[in-house]
Scaffold this motif. Structure first.
Motif, PDB file in Angstrom:
ATOM      1  N   PHE A  61       1.810  43.752  34.841  1.00  0.00           N
ATOM      2  CA  PHE A  61       0.714  43.656  35.800  1.00  0.00           C
ATOM      3  C   PHE A  61       0.351  42.193  36.034  1.00  0.00           C
ATOM      4  O   PHE A  61       0.257  41.400  35.092  1.00  0.00           O
ATOM      5  N   ASP A  62       0.117  41.851  37.295  1.00  0.00           N
ATOM      6  CA  ASP A  62      -0.241  40.479  37.654  1.00  0.00           C
ATOM      7  C   ASP A  62      -1.765  40.342  37.648  1.00  0.00           C
ATOM      8  O   ASP A  62      -2.453  40.792  38.562  1.00  0.00           O
ATOM      9  N   TRP A  63      -2.297  39.692  36.612  1.00  0.00           N
ATOM     10  CA  TRP A  63      -3.737  39.497  36.509  1.00  0.00           C
ATOM     11  C   TRP A  63      -4.238  38.363  37.409  1.00  0.00           C
ATOM     12  O   TRP A  63      -5.445  38.154  37.529  1.00  0.00           O
ATOM     13  N   GLN A  64      -3.334  37.653  38.005  1.00  0.00           N
ATOM     14  CA  GLN A  64      -3.678  36.593  38.962  1.00  0.00           C
ATOM     15  C   GLN A  64      -4.679  35.595  38.376  1.00  0.00           C
ATOM     16  O   GLN A  64      -5.632  35.167  39.019  1.00  0.00           O
ATOM     17  N   LYS A  99      -6.306  48.442  35.399  1.00  0.00           N
ATOM     18  CA  LYS A  99      -6.148  46.986  35.442  1.00  0.00           C
ATOM     19  C   LYS A  99      -6.537  46.431  36.806  1.00  0.00           C
ATOM     20  O   LYS A  99      -7.201  45.392  36.897  1.00  0.00           O
ATOM     21  N   HIS A 100      -6.143  47.119  37.855  1.00  0.00           N
ATOM     22  CA  HIS A 100      -6.511  46.670  39.196  1.00  0.00           C
ATOM     23  C   HIS A 100      -8.025  46.696  39.373  1.00  0.00           C
ATOM     24  O   HIS A 100      -8.620  45.765  39.938  1.00  0.00           O
ATOM     25  N   PHE A 101      -8.669  47.769  38.881  1.00  0.00           N
ATOM     26  CA  PHE A 101     -10.121  47.879  38.990  1.00  0.00           C
ATOM     27  C   PHE A 101     -10.808  46.712  38.272  1.00  0.00           C
ATOM     28  O   PHE A 101     -11.729  46.086  38.827  1.00  0.00           O
ATOM     29  N   VAL A 102     -10.381  46.438  37.045  1.00  0.00           N
ATOM     30  CA  VAL A 102     -11.015  45.356  36.272  1.00  0.00           C
ATOM     31  C   VAL A 102     -10.807  44.017  36.965  1.00  0.00           C
ATOM     32  O   VAL A 102     -11.741  43.210  37.086  1.00  0.00           O
ATOM     33  N   ARG A 103      -9.600  43.770  37.440  1.00  0.00           N
ATOM     34  CA  ARG A 103      -9.327  42.495  38.115  1.00  0.00           C
ATOM     35  C   ARG A 103     -10.214  42.318  39.340  1.00  0.00           C
ATOM     36  O   ARG A 103     -10.779  41.234  39.556  1.00  0.00           O
ATOM     37  N   GLU A 104     -10.367  43.377  40.134  1.00  0.00           N
ATOM     38  CA  GLU A 104     -11.178  43.276  41.340  1.00  0.00           C
ATOM     39  C   GLU A 104     -12.660  43.171  41.009  1.00  0.00           C
ATOM     40  O   GLU A 104     -13.407  42.465  41.698  1.00  0.00           O
ATOM     41  N   ALA A 105     -13.103  43.856  39.970  1.00  0.00           N
ATOM     42  CA  ALA A 105     -14.501  43.724  39.544  1.00  0.00           C
ATOM     43  C   ALA A 105     -14.783  42.287  39.121  1.00  0.00           C
ATOM     44  O   ALA A 105     -15.795  41.689  39.513  1.00  0.00           O
TER      45      ALA A 105
END
Length: 599
Positions: A107-110, A195-201
């Motif tokens: 996963f790309d945490w950017q 993971k996507h949810f946490v990154r966007e939050a």
């Protein structure tokens, strides 16, 4: 009481670990006679990839052909028993009674490097992914929840507390029945979705706190039950107590906190949320049942308490700034006391000493029956030295279910709540946002969500438009709480003084401050009765003009409110309520006024 038994050596390599040469599978099954890994990579052939046992009862096999996305299980033999089990550490499953899935770690945490605010600056929003923003068929997902994150940011929320996410039986659940503690609920979107949810939050400045369930597992679709074929007295086997300590309100499913491998299993699960999913904290479900049998504090389980100490100590050391929250609800200061003084070292705990008296006061029909002494005690309550060791709220998933409803519905059963429900529910919110503690909303509370919490009844977002003014009221309260204008710093301070309590007229006033003085001192006044009070004099800590920052009774928020003649007040050098100055004010029925001074 048995002593804690730790593994004979450090436990490594359990679960499915990918490398360039394939996948290594490991599982703890000390009573098994043989274990093999079977899956889509070997056509589910029990003879293709046998595992080797070590002295600790761990079985390991390396499979060069296995890769991310493949399905797998462990085939176990114990005497005449032959069965398959899902990996207890599987990060993803096809469903609660299906297969484990090998998860890619790509996963790309950017560059995510979020740091959450301090406890005194948190405003928490309890969220149930399945009902928060359901779209179409099925349940709500991480992706659908992401769409509403900008709304939460604009509301002023800076932390969400997610009800449990571990895989549970079926697609609909509160989440407090974890079937696979390491797997992320498939219906919500699995590991990648979280993971996507946490990154966007994090991108929007919102911390993510995960609700975890360590007081029991299951009870349904419970793969851990009699995992390797061994048990005593027909109980749960290696992951559970097999004696008088096994019963919980959710079946005979209390983990064996005294067994080293089980302690490590739970410890590793806690670390997983913070390390792999970048969560900013954990909220432990009902810790009372970790530390005692049947909620009887005289019937202690010391190993459960020490397990919480161990996890919290490690989080404090490895992840400074991340929060741990206990739901204990027994007014036990030891839960948030530091470990060196015998405490469990939680950062904060849900405060029953706040929610019950405040709900009682705002739901009560008869003004004469409201006790301002109880309200005062709820405002002043503190566990130890830090005022922010408690989470304060008027609604949570527990408070609005199992025979109880949302505050507005407790007051007014109609779908469109009337004046009393609006006034008193927002009065409770005003107490929450001005009292010392970490304030928490339950999803939809800010637009008068009605009835009770149900995992099959999604949030009606049309109410956010219908009650846009009430949403603005909450937005204004949060802005004042977080000192957005630079005139209300005291609401994030340690100090509180309830200096005026009139239990006859049901009026209460308090001062909040950190260092004191202009831009710091905040005075909040509450009317817990019907009828406007005019020229009502209260004490003030200093002279000069006190600006009215918030009036919960303004028709700006709802046409059913009264919009009294409340306005700025000028303090005169006339002592009152033990303070050096005083002023007369006008306050509406069941409402709150908040004052501070310009810098």
């Amino acid at each position: 009481m048995s002593a804690v038994v730790m593994p004979s050596r450090e436990v490594v390599g359990l679960g499915a670990t990918s490398s360039e040469s394939g996948v290594t599978f490991g599982v703890w099954a000390p009573n098994a006679d043989s274990v093999a890994v079977v899956g889509s990579f070997n056509n589910w052939d029990v003879n293709a990839n046998p595992c080797q046992r070590d002295a600790s009862g761990n079985w390991v096999a390396h499979v060069a052909e296995a890769k991310a996305g493949d399905h797998y299980k462990f085939a176990i033999a114990n005497g005449s028993q032959k069965f398959t089990r899902i990996d207890p550490r599987a990060r993803e499953v096809t469903n609660s009674v299906g297969d484990g899935v090998i998860v890619a770690n790509d996963f790309d945490w950017q560059g995510d490097s979020f740091t959450m605010p301090g406890w005194n600056e948190l405003v928490v929003y309890e969220m149930h992914i399945g009902t928060f923003n359901k779209q179409g068929e099925g349940v709500g997902t991480f992706e659908s929840a992401i769409q509403r994150l900008p709304y939460l940011r604009d509301l002023g929320i800076n932390a969400v507390e997610l009800m449990p996410l571990a895989e549970f039986a079926g697609d609909y659940s509160w989440g407090y029945n974890p079937a696979h503690p390491f797997a992320i609920e498939t219906a919500y979107g699995g590991p990648a979705g979280l993971k996507h949810f946490v990154r966007e939050a994090h991108r929007l400045g919102i911390a993510v706190i995960v609700d975890v369930v360590y007081n029991h597992f299951g009870p349904s679709d419970l793969n851990l039950w009699q995992f390797d074929g061994w048990s005593e007295s027909g109980k749960g086997g290696i992951y559970f107590y097999n004696d008088w300590r096994s019963p919980t309100p959710w079946g005979d499913t209390r983990p064996d906190y005294g067994r080293g491998e089980v302690r490590q299993y739970i410890f590793d699960n806690a670390m997983m949320w913070l390390e792999d999913y970048h969560a900013d904290g954990l909220r432990y479900d009902m810790t009372l049942y970790m530390r005692s049998v049947d909620g009887d504090e005289s019937n202690q389980i010391p190993e459960g308490f020490s397990l919480a100490q161990w996890i919290n100590r490690e989080i404090n050391q490895r992840f400074p700034g991340k929060i741990t929250i206990a739901e204990d609800l027994r007014n036990n200061s030891h839960m948030t006391l530091d470990e060196q003084h015998g405490g469990a070292h939680f950062s904060a705990q849900w405060d029953a000493q706040f929610v019950h008296p405040i709900r009682k006061a705002i739901i009560e029909i008869e003004d004469a029956n409201r006790s301002l002494a109880e309200v005062t005690n709820s405002i002043l309550h503190k566990y130890n030295v830090d005022a922010f060791e408690r989470v304060i709220y008027t609604e949570s998933h527990d408070e609005v279910a199992n025979g109880k409803q949302r505050v507005v519905s407790e007051i007014d059963q109609r779908e469109e709540p009337g004046r009393y429900a609006i006034k008193r529910s927002t009065l409770g919110a005003a107490v929450m946002f001005t009292a010392p503690g970490i304030p928490m909303l339950l999803q939809g509370q800010e637009f008068l969500r009605d009835k009770w919490f149900d995992d099959g009844r999604p949030i009606d977002w049309q109410r956010a438009e219908r009650y846009a003014g009430i949403v603005q009221l909450y937005r204004d309260l949060i802005a004042i709480r977080l000192n957005h204008s630079g005139q209300s710093k005291g609401l994030s301070g340690q100090h509180v003084h309830v200096f005026h309590v009139n239990d006859t007229d049901k009026l209460l006033a308090m001062r909040r401050w950190e260092d004191g003085g202009v831009g710091d001192d905040v005075v909040a006044v509450f009317n817990f009765a019907e009828g406007r009070k005019e020229d009502y004099r209260i004490g003030l800590p200093s002279g000069g003009t006190w600006k009215l920052r918030f009036n919960s009774d303004s028709t700006v928020y709802d046409s059913q409110l009264d919009s009294t003649d409340s306005r700025d007040i000028v303090a005169q050098e006339e002592s009152r309520d033990g303070l050096s100055h005083s002023a007369a004010l006008t306050i509406g029925a069941y409402s709150c006024l908040i004052y501070s001074q310009d810098v």
